[in-house]
Design an enzyme around this catalytic site. Structure first.
Site, PDB file in Angstrom:
ATOM      1  N   ASP A   1      -8.055  -4.130   7.367  1.00  0.00           N
ATOM      2  CA  ASP A   1      -7.824  -4.461   5.955  1.00  0.00           C
ATOM      3  C   ASP A   1      -7.001  -5.724   5.734  1.00  0.00           C
ATOM      4  O   ASP A   1      -6.981  -6.266   4.625  1.00  0.00           O
ATOM      5  CB  ASP A   1      -7.118  -3.299   5.248  1.00  0.00           C
ATOM      6  CG  ASP A   1      -7.942  -2.021   5.236  1.00  0.00           C
ATOM      7  OD1 ASP A   1      -9.165  -2.119   5.463  1.00  0.00           O
ATOM      8  OD2 ASP A   1      -7.370  -0.944   5.001  1.00  0.00           O
TER       9      ASP A   1
ATOM     10  N   CYS B   1      33.127   7.179  -4.102  1.00  0.00           N
ATOM     11  CA  CYS B   1      33.551   6.795  -2.755  1.00  0.00           C
ATOM     12  C   CYS B   1      35.064   6.610  -2.699  1.00  0.00           C
ATOM     13  O   CYS B   1      35.721   6.354  -3.706  1.00  0.00           O
ATOM     14  CB  CYS B   1      32.838   5.516  -2.327  1.00  0.00           C
ATOM     15  SG  CYS B   1      33.171   4.077  -3.371  1.00  0.00           S
TER      16      CYS B   1
ATOM     17  N   GLU C   1      29.944   3.764 -11.036  1.00  0.00           N
ATOM     18  CA  GLU C   1      31.177   3.997 -11.781  1.00  0.00           C
ATOM     19  C   GLU C   1      31.769   2.687 -12.308  1.00  0.00           C
ATOM     20  O   GLU C   1      32.293   2.626 -13.429  1.00  0.00           O
ATOM     21  CB  GLU C   1      32.219   4.700 -10.892  1.00  0.00           C
ATOM     22  CG  GLU C   1      31.780   6.072 -10.409  1.00  0.00           C
ATOM     23  CD  GLU C   1      31.101   6.040  -9.048  1.00  0.00           C
ATOM     24  OE1 GLU C   1      31.305   6.975  -8.268  1.00  0.00           O
ATOM     25  OE2 GLU C   1      30.351   5.066  -8.775  1.00  0.00           O
TER      26      GLU C   1
ATOM     27  N   ARG D   1       2.725  -6.360  -5.446  1.00  0.00           N
ATOM     28  CA  ARG D   1       2.209  -7.384  -6.358  1.00  0.00           C
ATOM     29  C   ARG D   1       1.743  -6.824  -7.699  1.00  0.00           C
ATOM     30  O   ARG D   1       1.688  -7.552  -8.691  1.00  0.00           O
ATOM     31  CB  ARG D   1       1.055  -8.141  -5.689  1.00  0.00           C
ATOM     32  CG  ARG D   1      -0.094  -7.271  -5.259  1.00  0.00           C
ATOM     33  CD  ARG D   1      -1.047  -7.990  -4.301  1.00  0.00           C
ATOM     34  NE  ARG D   1      -2.123  -7.094  -3.875  1.00  0.00           N
ATOM     35  CZ  ARG D   1      -2.008  -6.235  -2.870  1.00  0.00           C
ATOM     36  NH1 ARG D   1      -0.860  -6.119  -2.226  1.00  0.00           N
ATOM     37  NH2 ARG D   1      -3.029  -5.463  -2.521  1.00  0.00           N
TER      38      ARG D   1
ATOM     39  N   LEU E   1       0.892  -5.482   2.045  1.00  0.00           N
ATOM     40  CA  LEU E   1       1.915  -4.424   1.927  1.00  0.00           C
ATOM     41  C   LEU E   1       3.020  -4.828   0.962  1.00  0.00           C
ATOM     42  O   LEU E   1       4.205  -4.575   1.201  1.00  0.00           O
ATOM     43  CB  LEU E   1       2.488  -4.059   3.301  1.00  0.00           C
ATOM     44  CG  LEU E   1       1.457  -3.649   4.363  1.00  0.00           C
ATOM     45  CD1 LEU E   1       2.148  -3.352   5.691  1.00  0.00           C
ATOM     46  CD2 LEU E   1       0.643  -2.445   3.907  1.00  0.00           C
TER      47      LEU E   1
ATOM     48  N   THR F   1      -5.254  -0.205  10.611  1.00  0.00           N
ATOM     49  CA  THR F   1      -5.165  -0.517   9.182  1.00  0.00           C
ATOM     50  C   THR F   1      -4.993  -2.021   8.975  1.00  0.00           C
ATOM     51  O   THR F   1      -5.624  -2.621   8.094  1.00  0.00           O
ATOM     52  CB  THR F   1      -3.989   0.248   8.542  1.00  0.00           C
ATOM     53  OG1 THR F   1      -4.223   1.647   8.661  1.00  0.00           O
ATOM     54  CG2 THR F   1      -3.830  -0.107   7.075  1.00  0.00           C
TER      55      THR F   1
ATOM     56  N   TRP G   1     -11.766   0.160  -1.583  1.00  0.00           N
ATOM     57  CA  TRP G   1     -11.013   0.999  -2.509  1.00  0.00           C
ATOM     58  C   TRP G   1     -11.697   2.343  -2.750  1.00  0.00           C
ATOM     59  O   TRP G   1     -12.889   2.418  -2.996  1.00  0.00           O
ATOM     60  CB  TRP G   1     -10.814   0.279  -3.843  1.00  0.00           C
ATOM     61  CG  TRP G   1     -10.052  -1.004  -3.695  1.00  0.00           C
ATOM     62  CD1 TRP G   1     -10.493  -2.266  -3.959  1.00  0.00           C
ATOM     63  CD2 TRP G   1      -8.706  -1.149  -3.243  1.00  0.00           C
ATOM     64  NE1 TRP G   1      -9.521  -3.189  -3.702  1.00  0.00           N
ATOM     65  CE2 TRP G   1      -8.410  -2.543  -3.250  1.00  0.00           C
ATOM     66  CE3 TRP G   1      -7.728  -0.251  -2.814  1.00  0.00           C
ATOM     67  CZ2 TRP G   1      -7.178  -3.053  -2.866  1.00  0.00           C
ATOM     68  CZ3 TRP G   1      -6.500  -0.760  -2.426  1.00  0.00           C
ATOM     69  CH2 TRP G   1      -6.238  -2.129  -2.453  1.00  0.00           C
TER      70      TRP G   1
ATOM     71  N   GLY H   1      -2.893   4.405   9.451  1.00  0.00           N
ATOM     72  CA  GLY H   1      -4.153   5.071   9.191  1.00  0.00           C
ATOM     73  C   GLY H   1      -4.119   6.560   9.434  1.00  0.00           C
ATOM     74  O   GLY H   1      -3.044   7.165   9.541  1.00  0.00           O
TER      75      GLY H   1
END
Length: 340
Positions: A201, A71, A46, A208, A205, A197, A171, A285
């Site tokens: 790997d 609010c 707002e 990018r 996380l 995981t 992949w 996983g």
């Protein structure tokens, strides 16, 4: 109000723990101002909409549309209802009421007491859907939970150990699908993965492949097997390690203990609620994903089917819900599920 919803989407991922709200100001059937929520601690929708109006004298004859009840309390910023009253905007259209106990109708009541004409429930379901993360956090005392995984045509989410050459992702999907996942990460408050995981790997996380905030990282590591040379320990973003072992917090690293003999998903939700995590995307996983499915603690699932086969490996989670929608991403299939 449809325009308000589109504006609200622009702030998704940047406003947590606040909801991303959209706002439009109309005078004589023309839009004279609009805005959406700024990053946490800055202007609400707002405020941005009112500031965008060039001729402020028109506000006293205008109508304001907003996806969520304005609010009525002081937080990081002053109450939006007070600002609307200050500018004498006579008519307010609200998509849905705010369930936050600090608001919960008080904003509407304050506007009405000031003599404003207030209409609540404009495109209500669409607005509630836009704010589903916020409402889940407020009403269920847990984050909004999105399950995500990719599986091969023969239903494996990872190859067997003998087919892995080194610690990096294998992949299943194409680059366009992977870019979409990074967009999703930028929209959610946190991302959760399990121990295997990370060990297999070593994921960063991050977002990018898409512009936007990197989510809070949540890692389940019962026995603290993950060593500090893994990317999740680089302290670049807030990271919460959920474990059974006691360990001191360190800069952006937080260690939270749970009882692994009890239902795990429920305890993870309690930890994330404590940290005010509004939404989380769970990327693996298979055991982690299945735990949330089995405890029925999920809201959405997004499942990719890649155009390849592993023949053997880690089997994909079992989800018995009906497909809500699907789309093609080049040769990949993407299925959406919603937990009713």
């Amino acid at each position: 109000m449809s325009r308000c919803i589109e504006l609200a989407k622009k702030g998704l991922g940047n406003t947590y723990p606040n909801p991303s709200v959209g706002c439009v100001i109309v005078y004589n059937q023309n839009v004279i101002g609009e805005g959406f929520t700024s990053p946490h601690g800055s202007n609400h929708a707002e405020v941005n909409a009112i500031q965008s109006v060039e001729d402020k004298t028109l506000l006293s004859k205008a109508s304001i549309y907003v996806t969520l009840e304005p609010c009525s309390h002081y937080g990081k910023t002053p109450p939006c209802s007070d600002l609307i009253i200050k500018h004498q905007i006579p008519t307010i259209y609200i998509g849905c009421k705010d369930d936050n106990e600090l608001v919960a109708g008080k904003g509407i009541e304050k506007l009405q007491q000031a003599g404003c004409n207030v209409e609540v429930g404009v495109l209500e379901q669409q607005c509630k859907n836009q704010h589903r993360r916020f409402f889940t956090f407020q009403n269920k005392k847990r984050p909004y939970i999105i399950l995500k995984w990719a599986e091969t045509k023969d239903s494996f989410i990872a190859p067997s150990e003998k087919h892995r050459k080194d610690k990096k992702p294998v992949w299943i999907t194409n680059k366009k699908s992977r870019q979409l996942v990074h967009k999703w990460r930028a929209q959610e408050h946190a991302i959760l993965v399990g121990t295997n995981t990370v060990l297999q790997d070593n994921p960063s996380l991050t977002t990018r492949d898409w512009e936007g905030n990197t989510p809070v990282r949540i890692v389940l590591d019962k026995s603290l097997k993950i060593t500090e040379d893994h990317s999740v320990y680089n302290k670049e973003v807030k990271t919460i390690i959920i474990t059974e072992k006691e360990k001191s917090n360190n800069e952006n690293l937080f260690f939270e203990m749970i009882d692994f003999s009890q239902p795990i998903a429920k305890q993870i939700c309690t930890v994330l609620h404590k940290h005010r995590v509004i939404s989380v995307i769970i990327e693996g996983g298979a055991k982690m994903l299945q735990t949330f499915i089995d405890e029925n603690l999920w809201d959405e699932a997004r499942v990719f089917i890649g155009d390849n086969e592993f023949k053997e490996g880690v089997e994909s989670p079992t989800l018995k819900s009906a497909i809500s929608s699907e789309e093609n991403i080049l040769q990949d299939k993407l299925y959406y599920y919603f937990n009713d």
